[in-house]
Design an enzyme around this catalytic site. Structure first.
Site, PDB file in Angstrom:
ATOM      1  N   THR A  11     -11.094   1.239  14.587  1.00 13.93           N
ATOM      2  CA  THR A  11     -10.757   1.665  15.949  1.00 13.93           C
ATOM      3  C   THR A  11     -12.005   1.789  16.811  1.00 13.93           C
ATOM      4  O   THR A  11     -12.003   1.397  17.984  1.00 13.93           O
ATOM      5  CB  THR A  11     -10.021   3.021  15.896  1.00 13.93           C
ATOM      6  N   PHE A  16      -2.573   1.759  15.289  1.00 15.13           N
ATOM      7  CA  PHE A  16      -1.215   1.534  15.814  1.00 15.13           C
ATOM      8  C   PHE A  16      -0.705   2.701  16.660  1.00 15.13           C
ATOM      9  O   PHE A  16       0.441   2.683  17.074  1.00 15.13           O
ATOM     10  CB  PHE A  16      -0.254   1.241  14.652  1.00 15.13           C
ATOM     11  N   THR A  24      -7.815  -2.039   7.564  1.00 15.49           N
ATOM     12  CA  THR A  24      -9.070  -2.295   8.282  1.00 15.49           C
ATOM     13  C   THR A  24     -10.171  -2.648   7.278  1.00 15.49           C
ATOM     14  O   THR A  24      -9.976  -2.561   6.070  1.00 15.49           O
ATOM     15  CB  THR A  24      -9.513  -1.061   9.099  1.00 15.49           C
ATOM     16  N   HIS A  70     -13.703  10.798  10.428  1.00 13.27           N
ATOM     17  CA  HIS A  70     -12.577  10.553   9.514  1.00 13.27           C
ATOM     18  C   HIS A  70     -12.762  11.343   8.224  1.00 13.27           C
ATOM     19  O   HIS A  70     -13.861  11.795   7.916  1.00 13.27           O
ATOM     20  CB  HIS A  70     -12.449   9.063   9.184  1.00 13.27           C
ATOM     21  N   HIS A  71     -11.695  11.395   7.448  1.00 12.13           N
ATOM     22  CA  HIS A  71     -11.678  12.091   6.162  1.00 12.13           C
ATOM     23  C   HIS A  71     -12.684  11.496   5.168  1.00 12.13           C
ATOM     24  O   HIS A  71     -13.118  10.353   5.308  1.00 12.13           O
ATOM     25  CB  HIS A  71     -10.260  12.037   5.567  1.00 12.13           C
ATOM     26  N   GLY A 109       0.852  -1.196   0.000  1.00 16.97           N
ATOM     27  CA  GLY A 109       0.000   0.000   0.000  1.00 16.97           C
ATOM     28  C   GLY A 109       0.879   1.234   0.000  1.00 16.97           C
ATOM     29  O   GLY A 109       0.480   2.305   0.460  1.00 16.97           O
ATOM     30  N   LYS A 133     -12.387   7.782   3.476  1.00 22.03           N
ATOM     31  CA  LYS A 133     -12.390   6.500   4.212  1.00 22.03           C
ATOM     32  C   LYS A 133     -13.581   5.665   3.762  1.00 22.03           C
ATOM     33  O   LYS A 133     -14.714   6.158   3.733  1.00 22.03           O
ATOM     34  CB  LYS A 133     -12.439   6.753   5.726  1.00 22.03           C
TER      35      LYS A 133
HETATM   36  P1  NAD Z   1      -5.113   4.719   0.716  1.00 21.88           P
HETATM   37  O1  NAD Z   1      -6.284   4.426  -0.173  1.00 21.88           O
HETATM   38  O2  NAD Z   1      -4.527   6.094   0.690  1.00 21.88           O
HETATM   39  O3  NAD Z   1      -3.928   3.676   0.432  1.00 21.88           O
HETATM   40  C1  NAD Z   1      -4.121   2.330   0.103  1.00 21.88           C
HETATM   41  C2  NAD Z   1      -3.093   1.981  -0.954  1.00 21.88           C
HETATM   42  O4  NAD Z   1      -3.151   0.569  -1.189  1.00 21.88           O
HETATM   43  C3  NAD Z   1      -3.358   2.689  -2.304  1.00 21.88           C
HETATM   44  O5  NAD Z   1      -2.187   3.345  -2.758  1.00 21.88           O
HETATM   45  C4  NAD Z   1      -3.768   1.531  -3.218  1.00 21.88           C
HETATM   46  O6  NAD Z   1      -3.399   1.762  -4.574  1.00 21.88           O
HETATM   47  C5  NAD Z   1      -2.949   0.400  -2.587  1.00 21.88           C
HETATM   48  N1  NAD Z   1      -3.351  -0.933  -3.063  1.00 21.88           N
HETATM   49  C6  NAD Z   1      -4.525  -1.340  -3.599  1.00 21.88           C
HETATM   50  N2  NAD Z   1      -4.433  -2.634  -3.978  1.00 21.88           N
HETATM   51  C7  NAD Z   1      -3.188  -3.043  -3.676  1.00 21.88           C
HETATM   52  C8  NAD Z   1      -2.479  -4.268  -3.860  1.00 21.88           C
HETATM   53  N3  NAD Z   1      -3.070  -5.341  -4.427  1.00 21.88           N
HETATM   54  N4  NAD Z   1      -1.192  -4.351  -3.419  1.00 21.88           N
HETATM   55  C9  NAD Z   1      -0.577  -3.266  -2.857  1.00 21.88           C
HETATM   56  N5  NAD Z   1      -1.193  -2.068  -2.703  1.00 21.88           N
HETATM   57  C10 NAD Z   1      -2.478  -1.971  -3.095  1.00 21.88           C
HETATM   58  O7  NAD Z   1      -5.584   4.336   2.189  1.00 21.88           O
HETATM   59  P2  NAD Z   1      -4.880   4.728   3.581  1.00 21.88           P
HETATM   60  O8  NAD Z   1      -5.582   5.884   4.170  1.00 21.88           O
HETATM   61  O9  NAD Z   1      -3.392   4.759   3.404  1.00 21.88           O
HETATM   62  O10 NAD Z   1      -5.290   3.460   4.450  1.00 21.88           O
HETATM   63  C11 NAD Z   1      -4.920   2.146   4.075  1.00 21.88           C
HETATM   64  C12 NAD Z   1      -5.544   1.162   5.062  1.00 21.88           C
HETATM   65  O11 NAD Z   1      -4.976   1.368   6.367  1.00 21.88           O
HETATM   66  C13 NAD Z   1      -7.058   1.333   5.248  1.00 21.88           C
HETATM   67  O12 NAD Z   1      -7.628   0.058   5.448  1.00 21.88           O
HETATM   68  C14 NAD Z   1      -7.173   2.183   6.502  1.00 21.88           C
HETATM   69  O13 NAD Z   1      -8.404   2.041   7.173  1.00 21.88           O
HETATM   70  C15 NAD Z   1      -6.033   1.596   7.310  1.00 21.88           C
HETATM   71  N6  NAD Z   1      -5.493   2.451   8.369  1.00 21.88           N
HETATM   72  C16 NAD Z   1      -5.120   1.812   9.498  1.00 21.88           C
HETATM   73  C17 NAD Z   1      -4.529   2.510  10.535  1.00 21.88           C
HETATM   74  C18 NAD Z   1      -4.047   1.741  11.738  1.00 21.88           C
HETATM   75  O14 NAD Z   1      -3.410   2.340  12.623  1.00 21.88           O
HETATM   76  N7  NAD Z   1      -4.284   0.427  11.784  1.00 21.88           N
HETATM   77  C19 NAD Z   1      -4.321   3.896  10.421  1.00 21.88           C
HETATM   78  C20 NAD Z   1      -4.720   4.539   9.242  1.00 21.88           C
HETATM   79  C21 NAD Z   1      -5.300   3.798   8.202  1.00 21.88           C
END
Ligand code: NAD
Length: 267
Positions: free
Chosen positions: A166, A125, A100, A155-156, A8, A159
């Site tokens: 969370t 995290f 998530t 959230h933004h 990602g 999402k």
């Molecule tokens: P985002 O949409 O900005 O980023 C996701 C990325 O994953 C994109 O660049 C997308 O192109 C990429 N992607 C899609 N398919 C893929 C694949 N097959 N292989 C690799 N990459 C791929 O989203 P974000 O805001 O960065 O959030 C990502 C995830 O993390 C969401 O599920 C979000 O809810 C979660 N998140 C978790 C926490 C935490 O602390 N656990 C904090 C923030 C966000």
């Protein structure tokens, strides 16, 4: 030195992770993966994260990086995370999962992978949020059935899942403390003539607006007093730092599924 790859990598969290992992002392950032159709493939991941060129191009498949990393930090999509978990299990590579919104089968894929390799999975995290989980659990135990419990989050606009992972984890921390089953007591929607509030209900509400990084509040409302625990994230670096800390902690662990409470010694 633990060699880290990020799934990602072109996303909001991915670029924060590149920044933190590249600057951290005890890990070496070796690569990042995004969707094969992304227009960011081949771009320098340091430039994308505002670090300037670091000579590591974005790749479009995890296979290209196999053999170069020890730990995958995955903040991508539920589908990609489930697939990556199976690949990491097969190779004995450790994994930090931040994605998530995983459905039952995708969660099962991560749980099965954890039989073969150490995995740390958390809906959030940040250290502060994990402290809030603990505080919510203590508050629920002390105030018990005397109070109504409501959880709200903001959230933004981009999402895609709701309520946030969370918010659900906050819900789980109070239902565990109160011996309730979240599926039985959660209320995700209220509209129209909804009747009286069931005594043991836990209500969830979500706001999606602007560029809010992540706000969470849990409310314990009784007769004549109210306790509120609130966490606000102002940027994504707190999540990224926590994920890198988890990657370092996982390195000494045996196969199993861990969470951020384990990493922080709060479990
Ligand atoms: P985002 O949409 O900005 O980023 C996701 C990325 O994953 C994109 O660049 C997308 O192109 C990429 N992607 C899609 N398919 C893929 C694949 N097959 N292989 C690799 N990459 C791929 O989203 P974000 O805001 O960065 O959030 C990502 C995830 O993390 C969401 O599920 C979000 O809810 C979660 N998140 C978790 C926490 C935490 O602390 N656990 C904090 C923030 C966000």
């Amino acid at each position: 030195m633990i060699r880290i790859a990020i799934a990602g990598g072109a996303g909001r969290m991915g670029t924060a992770l590149v920044k933190v992992a590249h600057q951290a002392k005890d890990v070496k950032l070796v690569g990042a993966i995004d969707h094969p159709a992304s227009n960011k493939i081949s771009n320098d991941i340091g430039e994308m994260a505002g670090l300037g060129k670091i000579g590591i191009p974005m790749t479009g498949s995890i296979e290209e990086l196999l053999g170069t990393f020890d730990t995958l930090i995955d903040f991508s999509t539920p589908e990609a995370t489930a697939t990556n978990a199976a690949i990491c299990a097969h190779r004995g590579l450790t994994m930090v999962v931040g994605t998530t919104g995983l459905v039952k089968e995708q969660l099962e894929a991560v749980r099965s992978a954890a039989h073969y390799t150490p995995i740390c999975m958390a809906s959030n995290f940040s250290t502060g949020v994990n402290l809030c989980f603990k505080l919510a659990s203590i508050t629920a135990k002390v105030l018990g059935d005397e109070v109504d419990i409501e959880i709200s989050e903001a959230h933004h606009r981009d999402k895609v899942d709701s309520p946030s992972g969370t918010a659900l984890a906050l819900g789980a921390s109070v239902t565990n403390a109160l011996n309730r089953n979240l599926d039985d007591v959660a209320i995700y929607r209220r509209a129209g003539l909804i009747g009286e509030r069931p005594k043991k209900a836990i209500g969830f509400s979500s706001i999606r607006a602007g560029d809010i990084v992540g706000d969470h509040t849990i409310l314990f409302a009784g007769d004549g007093e109210l306790v509120e625990i609130t966490h606000r994230a102002s940027n994504r670096l707190a999540f990224a730092r926590g994920a890198v800390r988890a990657a370092i902690w996982l390195n000494q662990k045996s196969a199993g599924l861990y969470d951020m409470q384990d990493v922080l010694g709060l479990s």
